[in-house]
Design a protein around this motif. Structure first.
Motif, mmCIF file in Angstrom:
data_model
loop_
_atom_site.group_PDB
_atom_site.id
_atom_site.type_symbol
_atom_site.label_atom_id
_atom_site.label_comp_id
_atom_site.label_asym_id
_atom_site.label_seq_id
_atom_site.Cartn_x
_atom_site.Cartn_y
_atom_site.Cartn_z
ATOM 1 N N PRO A 135 0.790 -1.228 0.000
ATOM 2 C CA PRO A 135 0.000 0.000 0.000
ATOM 3 C C PRO A 135 0.822 1.278 0.000
ATOM 4 O O PRO A 135 0.404 2.288 -0.558
ATOM 5 C CB PRO A 135 -0.820 -0.118 1.297
ATOM 6 N N SER A 136 1.994 1.269 0.616
ATOM 7 C CA SER A 136 2.852 2.460 0.654
ATOM 8 C C SER A 136 3.831 2.496 -0.501
ATOM 9 O O SER A 136 4.555 3.483 -0.669
ATOM 10 C CB SER A 136 3.638 2.497 1.970
ATOM 11 N N ALA A 137 3.897 1.430 -1.288
ATOM 12 C CA ALA A 137 4.881 1.260 -2.363
ATOM 13 C C ALA A 137 6.301 1.169 -1.836
ATOM 14 O O ALA A 137 7.258 1.300 -2.602
ATOM 15 C CB ALA A 137 4.786 2.386 -3.404
ATOM 16 N N GLN A 138 6.462 0.917 -0.528
ATOM 17 C CA GLN A 138 7.798 0.865 0.069
ATOM 18 C C GLN A 138 8.023 -0.378 0.923
ATOM 19 O O GLN A 138 8.946 -0.410 1.744
ATOM 20 C CB GLN A 138 8.045 2.117 0.913
ATOM 21 N N GLY A 139 7.177 -1.398 0.763
ATOM 22 C CA GLY A 139 7.402 -2.647 1.470
ATOM 23 C C GLY A 139 6.893 -2.674 2.889
ATOM 24 O O GLY A 139 7.287 -3.553 3.667
ATOM 25 N N HIS A 140 6.004 -1.733 3.270
ATOM 26 C CA HIS A 140 5.443 -1.699 4.621
ATOM 27 C C HIS A 140 4.069 -2.364 4.643
ATOM 28 O O HIS A 140 3.216 -2.048 3.812
ATOM 29 C CB HIS A 140 5.309 -0.261 5.114
ATOM 30 N N ALA A 141 3.857 -3.234 5.612
ATOM 31 C CA ALA A 141 2.568 -3.893 5.789
ATOM 32 C C ALA A 141 1.967 -3.468 7.122
ATOM 33 O O ALA A 141 2.685 -3.283 8.107
ATOM 34 C CB ALA A 141 2.739 -5.413 5.757
ATOM 35 N N SER A 142 0.651 -3.325 7.159
ATOM 36 C CA SER A 142 -0.042 -2.973 8.398
ATOM 37 C C SER A 142 -0.408 -4.217 9.200
ATOM 38 O O SER A 142 -1.084 -4.120 10.220
ATOM 39 C CB SER A 142 -1.304 -2.169 8.084
ATOM 40 N N ALA A 143 0.028 -5.383 8.761
ATOM 41 C CA ALA A 143 -0.303 -6.640 9.411
ATOM 42 C C ALA A 143 0.295 -6.712 10.817
ATOM 43 O O ALA A 143 1.325 -6.109 11.112
ATOM 44 C CB ALA A 143 0.200 -7.808 8.576
ATOM 45 N N SER A 144 -0.363 -7.476 11.671
ATOM 46 C CA SER A 144 0.151 -7.717 13.023
ATOM 47 C C SER A 144 -0.277 -9.109 13.452
ATOM 48 O O SER A 144 -1.197 -9.706 12.891
ATOM 49 C CB SER A 144 -0.375 -6.667 14.004
ATOM 50 N N GLY A 145 0.409 -9.628 14.449
ATOM 51 C CA GLY A 145 0.075 -10.955 14.947
ATOM 52 C C GLY A 145 0.467 -12.079 14.019
ATOM 53 O O GLY A 145 -0.075 -13.183 14.114
ATOM 54 N N LEU A 146 1.414 -11.831 13.119
ATOM 55 C CA LEU A 146 1.868 -12.891 12.222
ATOM 56 C C LEU A 146 2.669 -13.924 13.014
ATOM 57 O O LEU A 146 3.415 -13.574 13.933
ATOM 58 C CB LEU A 146 2.758 -12.312 11.120
ATOM 59 N N PRO A 147 2.537 -15.191 12.672
ATOM 60 C CA PRO A 147 3.332 -16.195 13.390
ATOM 61 C C PRO A 147 4.813 -16.054 13.063
ATOM 62 O O PRO A 147 5.181 -15.716 11.944
ATOM 63 C CB PRO A 147 2.777 -17.521 12.870
ATOM 64 N N ASP A 148 5.659 -16.317 14.055
ATOM 65 C CA ASP A 148 7.100 -16.312 13.835
ATOM 66 C C ASP A 148 7.588 -17.648 13.288
ATOM 67 O O ASP A 148 8.622 -17.710 12.620
ATOM 68 C CB ASP A 148 7.847 -15.995 15.138
#
Length: 432
Positions: free
Chosen positions: A27-40
């Motif tokens: 969305p930012s065209a710069q590799g930033h995601a608003s995701a959270s809680g992703l598994p490690d």
């Protein structure tokens, strides 16, 4: 997540809202995601919501709008040995190449919830296509999405607009051609009614824009400046970035030997900065903050370069870091730091003001995919299929490493609490 950086950028690539990943770098065209809680951590049997086998071969990063995930792929028909030998007699390079008799370039749609393949649509069928590097694919440029429409760019093979509701091809344009030498690699970007793409071949170098509604050529601007006399050193595979520079939208465009600024509506060249040393064949896109532009010169005298643009008509070099600059993987900005991985698996964290490295650490593997930032973590995906998660801070710390079944050439995407990873075999939805 980006309280200081993103409000100042006003990036203008594609209209977006929460829940979409409309282009290669998000969305930012710069590799930033608003995701959270992703598994490690995950495995083939743990924390995988679904895994879907994919037809054909392609390295394009998936894009997502609502419940639809789209990607491109290529069904390849090999050329005969005799035909391949004949065609390669004109090649001026020394790279391992793939030669095809024909290629079917396709758009595939996957349901976000179930992983079911909903659509597999041929967009172009190309006879005797240009050869491609064996590390590349014929579907490497990533598509672009907006409400109800997909744009798929395949370099000199053509550009197509598809209605994602009716599944009808709205237009095709195959009038622009260069010799890519290693196959197409540049992804197009959308700004307003312009779809903007690079054409940096060994024979000709220019940037062009299509009218997104008709597919007609809106403008075409040749690359200015002196080119290297060697054809192989004139080519590039970079992707443009549309950003607000000193209050106005500009196309920031890295090519062989120079980085340029253009007016996105008219294609007029606004400025040009020479690398100072030979640079070519990059497969990256620049990133920007409120003061500077950051980019890699890729092959040749590889360097990560910062250009100060604030208040200047023509940007000026602020610093240059010649160690472990990426050739294929785009960088990520976060909290006054820039992170990047070189092709050999060395991750660098560099201060954006000084260009000094906070660390350089090896994570292993070889890399073509660009990392993303999500929830304060960096995700690096190797060609060997290992996803390494690193803390996005000055102190280097590997949080986890996960091995997947297949090579990873496409960049990952993330949204909500799910990570989506395309390997050479399948598309995965990873989530708790």
């Amino acid at each position: 997540m980006m309280t200081r950086l993103l409000p100042a950028l006003l990036l203008l690539s594609t209209a977006t809202y929460a829940g979409n990943w409309p282009e290669w770098r998000g969305p930012s065209a710069q590799g930033h995601a608003s995701a959270s809680g992703l598994p490690d951590t995950w495995s083939e049997t743990s924390n995988v919501a679904w895994k879907t086998g994919l037809p054909g071969r392609g390295h394009s990063t998936p894009v997502m709008w609502g419940e639809q995930i789209w990607l491109t792929t290529a069904l390849e028909t090999a050329a005969t040995a005799e035909e391949a030998k004949r065609r390669l007699e004109t090649n001026t390079g020394d790279q391992p190449l793939t030669v095809l008799g024909s290629v079917s370039l396709r758009a595939v749609c996957v349901d976000r919830s179930s992983g079911k393949i909903l659509h597999d649509i041929e967009l172009l069928n190309v006879k005797d296509p240009q050869w491609a590097h064996q590390l590349n694919s014929y579907a490497s440029p990533s598509p672009v999405l907006e409400e109800g429409r997909l744009y798929a760019h395949f370099g000199s093979f053509g550009t197509v607009a598809l209605d994602t509701r009716t599944l009808k091809v709205l237009w095709k344009n195959q009038e622009l051609n260069v010799m890519h030498e290693n196959g197409p690699g540049s992804t197009a970007v959308l700004h307003g009614d312009r779809l903007i793409a690079h054409f940096d071949g060994s024979d000709a170098q220019f940037i062009a824009a299509f009218d997104k509604n008709t597919g007609k050529l809106a403008w075409k601007t040749p690359r200015s400046g002196e080119m290297d006399p060697r054809p192989q050193q004139r080519k590039a595979y970079g992707t443009p970035l549309v950003a607000t520079i000193n209050g106005k939208p500009q196309v920031v465009s890295s090519a062989a030997n120079n980085i340029y600024g253009y007016d996105p509506q008219t294609g007029a060249e606004l400025w040009k900065v020479h690398y100072g040393e030979l640079g070519f064949s990059m497969s990256t896109v620049p990133v920007v903050d409120e003061q500077q532009i950051y980019f890699s010169t890729a092959y040749g005298k590889s360097a990560m370069v910062a250009l100060k643009y604030e208040g200047l008509k023509t940007p000026e070099v602020a610093w240059r870091n010649n160690k472990n600059a990426p050739k294929m993987c785009s960088p990520v900005l976060h909290g006054g730091l820039i992170f990047y991985v070189d092709d050999g698996g060395i991750v660098s964290c560099v201060d954006t003001k000084t260009g000094e490295a906070c660390y350089r650490e090896r994570i292993g593997g070889k890399y073509s995919a660009s990392p993303i930032l999500a929830d304060g973590k960096l995700y690096f995906c190797s060609r060997e299929g290992v996803v390494t998660i690193v803390n996005a801070a000055k102190e280097f710390k590997i949080l986890a490493q996960n091995t997947m079944d297949g090579a990873i050439m496409a960049s990952p995407i993330a949204d909500g609490s799910a990570l989506f990873v395309r390997t050479d075999k399948a598309l995965y939805k990873i989530g708790k």
